[in-house]
Scaffold this motif. Structure first.
Motif, PDB file in Angstrom:
ATOM      1  N   ALA A  22     -33.074 -10.122  48.991  1.00 41.09           N
ATOM      2  CA  ALA A  22     -32.685  -8.746  48.679  1.00 41.09           C
ATOM      3  C   ALA A  22     -31.742  -8.202  49.755  1.00 41.09           C
ATOM      4  O   ALA A  22     -30.727  -7.560  49.440  1.00 41.09           O
ATOM      5  CB  ALA A  22     -33.921  -7.871  48.546  1.00 41.09           C
ATOM      6  N   LEU A  23     -32.054  -8.469  51.019  1.00 39.21           N
ATOM      7  CA  LEU A  23     -31.184  -8.030  52.116  1.00 39.21           C
ATOM      8  C   LEU A  23     -29.820  -8.691  52.012  1.00 39.21           C
ATOM      9  O   LEU A  23     -28.789  -8.041  52.235  1.00 39.21           O
ATOM     10  CB  LEU A  23     -31.829  -8.339  53.468  1.00 39.21           C
ATOM     11  CG  LEU A  23     -33.082  -7.536  53.807  1.00 39.21           C
ATOM     12  CD1 LEU A  23     -33.741  -8.082  55.063  1.00 39.21           C
ATOM     13  CD2 LEU A  23     -32.759  -6.055  53.943  1.00 39.21           C
ATOM     14  N   ARG A  24     -29.796  -9.955  51.667  1.00 39.36           N
ATOM     15  CA  ARG A  24     -28.541 -10.691  51.478  1.00 39.36           C
ATOM     16  C   ARG A  24     -27.683  -9.989  50.431  1.00 39.36           C
ATOM     17  O   ARG A  24     -26.486  -9.772  50.639  1.00 39.36           O
ATOM     18  CB  ARG A  24     -28.868 -12.121  51.039  1.00 39.36           C
ATOM     19  CG  ARG A  24     -27.687 -12.942  50.625  1.00 39.36           C
ATOM     20  CD  ARG A  24     -28.166 -14.157  49.846  1.00 39.36           C
ATOM     21  NE  ARG A  24     -27.286 -15.291  49.972  1.00 39.36           N
ATOM     22  CZ  ARG A  24     -27.445 -16.399  49.282  1.00 39.36           C
ATOM     23  NH1 ARG A  24     -28.463 -16.548  48.453  1.00 39.36           N
ATOM     24  NH2 ARG A  24     -26.597 -17.394  49.430  1.00 39.36           N
ATOM     25  N   ASP A  25     -28.290  -9.629  49.307  1.00 39.97           N
ATOM     26  CA  ASP A  25     -27.546  -8.952  48.240  1.00 39.97           C
ATOM     27  C   ASP A  25     -26.996  -7.610  48.704  1.00 39.97           C
ATOM     28  O   ASP A  25     -25.845  -7.263  48.412  1.00 39.97           O
ATOM     29  CB  ASP A  25     -28.430  -8.750  47.011  1.00 39.97           C
ATOM     30  CG  ASP A  25     -28.696 -10.037  46.254  1.00 39.97           C
ATOM     31  OD1 ASP A  25     -27.993 -11.047  46.479  1.00 39.97           O
ATOM     32  OD2 ASP A  25     -29.630 -10.031  45.422  1.00 39.97           O
ATOM     33  N   VAL A  26     -27.803  -6.854  49.437  1.00 40.87           N
ATOM     34  CA  VAL A  26     -27.353  -5.555  49.947  1.00 40.87           C
ATOM     35  C   VAL A  26     -26.149  -5.744  50.868  1.00 40.87           C
ATOM     36  O   VAL A  26     -25.146  -5.029  50.759  1.00 40.87           O
ATOM     37  CB  VAL A  26     -28.496  -4.808  50.677  1.00 40.87           C
ATOM     38  CG1 VAL A  26     -27.984  -3.577  51.411  1.00 40.87           C
ATOM     39  CG2 VAL A  26     -29.599  -4.437  49.698  1.00 40.87           C
ATOM     40  N   ILE A  27     -26.229  -6.710  51.766  1.00 40.53           N
ATOM     41  CA  ILE A  27     -25.137  -6.959  52.717  1.00 40.53           C
ATOM     42  C   ILE A  27     -23.873  -7.391  51.985  1.00 40.53           C
ATOM     43  O   ILE A  27     -22.789  -6.854  52.222  1.00 40.53           O
ATOM     44  CB  ILE A  27     -25.556  -8.016  53.765  1.00 40.53           C
ATOM     45  CG1 ILE A  27     -26.661  -7.457  54.651  1.00 40.53           C
ATOM     46  CG2 ILE A  27     -24.348  -8.452  54.606  1.00 40.53           C
ATOM     47  CD1 ILE A  27     -27.381  -8.498  55.499  1.00 40.53           C
ATOM     48  N   ASP A  31     -19.161  -5.024  50.888  1.00 48.10           N
ATOM     49  CA  ASP A  31     -17.720  -5.262  50.881  1.00 48.10           C
ATOM     50  C   ASP A  31     -17.476  -6.678  50.373  1.00 48.10           C
ATOM     51  O   ASP A  31     -18.140  -7.616  50.822  1.00 48.10           O
ATOM     52  CB  ASP A  31     -17.164  -5.104  52.308  1.00 48.10           C
ATOM     53  CG  ASP A  31     -15.658  -5.108  52.360  1.00 48.10           C
ATOM     54  OD1 ASP A  31     -15.065  -6.201  52.166  1.00 48.10           O
ATOM     55  OD2 ASP A  31     -15.061  -4.041  52.595  1.00 48.10           O
ATOM     56  N   GLU A  32     -16.518  -6.816  49.486  1.00 52.69           N
ATOM     57  CA  GLU A  32     -16.265  -8.136  48.883  1.00 52.69           C
ATOM     58  C   GLU A  32     -15.697  -9.158  49.863  1.00 52.69           C
ATOM     59  O   GLU A  32     -15.691 -10.348  49.573  1.00 52.69           O
ATOM     60  CB  GLU A  32     -15.336  -8.000  47.677  1.00 52.69           C
ATOM     61  CG  GLU A  32     -13.967  -7.462  48.021  1.00 52.69           C
ATOM     62  CD  GLU A  32     -13.124  -7.182  46.797  1.00 52.69           C
ATOM     63  OE1 GLU A  32     -11.889  -7.253  46.934  1.00 52.69           O
ATOM     64  OE2 GLU A  32     -13.685  -6.903  45.730  1.00 52.69           O
ATOM     65  N   PHE A  45     -23.440 -13.091  58.708  1.00 48.97           N
ATOM     66  CA  PHE A  45     -22.480 -12.412  57.850  1.00 48.97           C
ATOM     67  C   PHE A  45     -21.292 -11.976  58.702  1.00 48.97           C
ATOM     68  O   PHE A  45     -21.472 -11.368  59.755  1.00 48.97           O
ATOM     69  CB  PHE A  45     -23.132 -11.225  57.148  1.00 48.97           C
ATOM     70  CG  PHE A  45     -24.269 -11.658  56.270  1.00 48.97           C
ATOM     71  CD1 PHE A  45     -24.068 -11.963  54.939  1.00 48.97           C
ATOM     72  CD2 PHE A  45     -25.541 -11.804  56.792  1.00 48.97           C
ATOM     73  CE1 PHE A  45     -25.111 -12.395  54.137  1.00 48.97           C
ATOM     74  CE2 PHE A  45     -26.605 -12.231  56.011  1.00 48.97           C
ATOM     75  CZ  PHE A  45     -26.379 -12.530  54.670  1.00 48.97           C
ATOM     76  N   GLU A  46     -20.112 -12.289  58.198  1.00 52.62           N
ATOM     77  CA  GLU A  46     -18.886 -12.044  58.937  1.00 52.62           C
ATOM     78  C   GLU A  46     -18.016 -11.061  58.162  1.00 52.62           C
ATOM     79  O   GLU A  46     -17.912 -11.141  56.936  1.00 52.62           O
ATOM     80  CB  GLU A  46     -18.160 -13.380  59.087  1.00 52.62           C
ATOM     81  CG  GLU A  46     -16.928 -13.345  59.919  1.00 52.62           C
ATOM     82  CD  GLU A  46     -16.320 -14.736  60.021  1.00 52.62           C
ATOM     83  OE1 GLU A  46     -15.472 -15.067  59.164  1.00 52.62           O
ATOM     84  OE2 GLU A  46     -16.702 -15.481  60.936  1.00 52.62           O
ATOM     85  N   PRO A  99     -36.646  -0.108  52.661  1.00 50.92           N
ATOM     86  CA  PRO A  99     -36.090   1.220  52.924  1.00 50.92           C
ATOM     87  C   PRO A  99     -34.563   1.166  52.742  1.00 50.92           C
ATOM     88  O   PRO A  99     -33.797   1.137  53.707  1.00 50.92           O
ATOM     89  CB  PRO A  99     -36.492   1.482  54.379  1.00 50.92           C
ATOM     90  CG  PRO A  99     -36.566   0.108  54.984  1.00 50.92           C
ATOM     91  CD  PRO A  99     -37.030  -0.798  53.891  1.00 50.92           C
ATOM     92  N   ILE A 100     -34.143   1.144  51.488  1.00 53.85           N
ATOM     93  CA  ILE A 100     -32.737   0.882  51.144  1.00 53.85           C
ATOM     94  C   ILE A 100     -31.788   1.865  51.823  1.00 53.85           C
ATOM     95  O   ILE A 100     -30.759   1.451  52.358  1.00 53.85           O
ATOM     96  CB  ILE A 100     -32.532   0.894  49.612  1.00 53.85           C
ATOM     97  CG1 ILE A 100     -33.271  -0.279  48.965  1.00 53.85           C
ATOM     98  CG2 ILE A 100     -31.062   0.856  49.248  1.00 53.85           C
ATOM     99  CD1 ILE A 100     -32.733  -1.640  49.339  1.00 53.85           C
TER     100      ILE A 100
END
Length: 117
Positions: A22-27, A31-32, A45-46, A99-100
């Protein structure tokens, strides 16, 4: 064929796996141009060619965290200080709803920092 990052998540037990995914998806949704890869054997994540954040599971608590690479420069009230020179963390409880708003606030603060650099 599975990517190296996909294999990482598959090897994590629940409830941490779902939390990290879920955190991966949020990150990645921020931004694409954010790129995910493994660094130090954890998801990294870069943004703009610079490391933005990591996903990590604390070995003592067995709970996930977001490690913000330039956390010390972000001055965000939800980030926890660490012994590292640059990194501050946002701890996540995998047994509670994410806690989105807090997560997105921290990530956007980090992203804005990198956009200015």
């Amino acid at each position: 064929m599975l990517k190296e990052t996909d294999t990482y998540y598959l090897n994590i037990s629940e409830p941490n796996r779902c939390t990290l995914l879920a955190l991966r998806d949020v990150i990645l949704d921020l931004d694409e141009t954010i790129i995910e890869f493994l660094k130090y054997k954890i998801p990294c994540f870069e943004y703009g060619g610079k490391v933005f954040c990591y996903l990590w599971i604390d070995k003592e608590t067995n709970k996930p965290s977001i490690l913000m690479q330039e956390g010390k420069k972000l001055n965000h009230p939800d980030l926890e200080k660490t012994k590292h020179k640059q990194i501050e963390i946002l701890r996540i409880n995998p047994n509670e709803d994410l806690p989105i708003k807090k997560i997105i606030s921290v990530l956007n603060t980090g992203l804005e920092f990198f956009k200015k650099e």
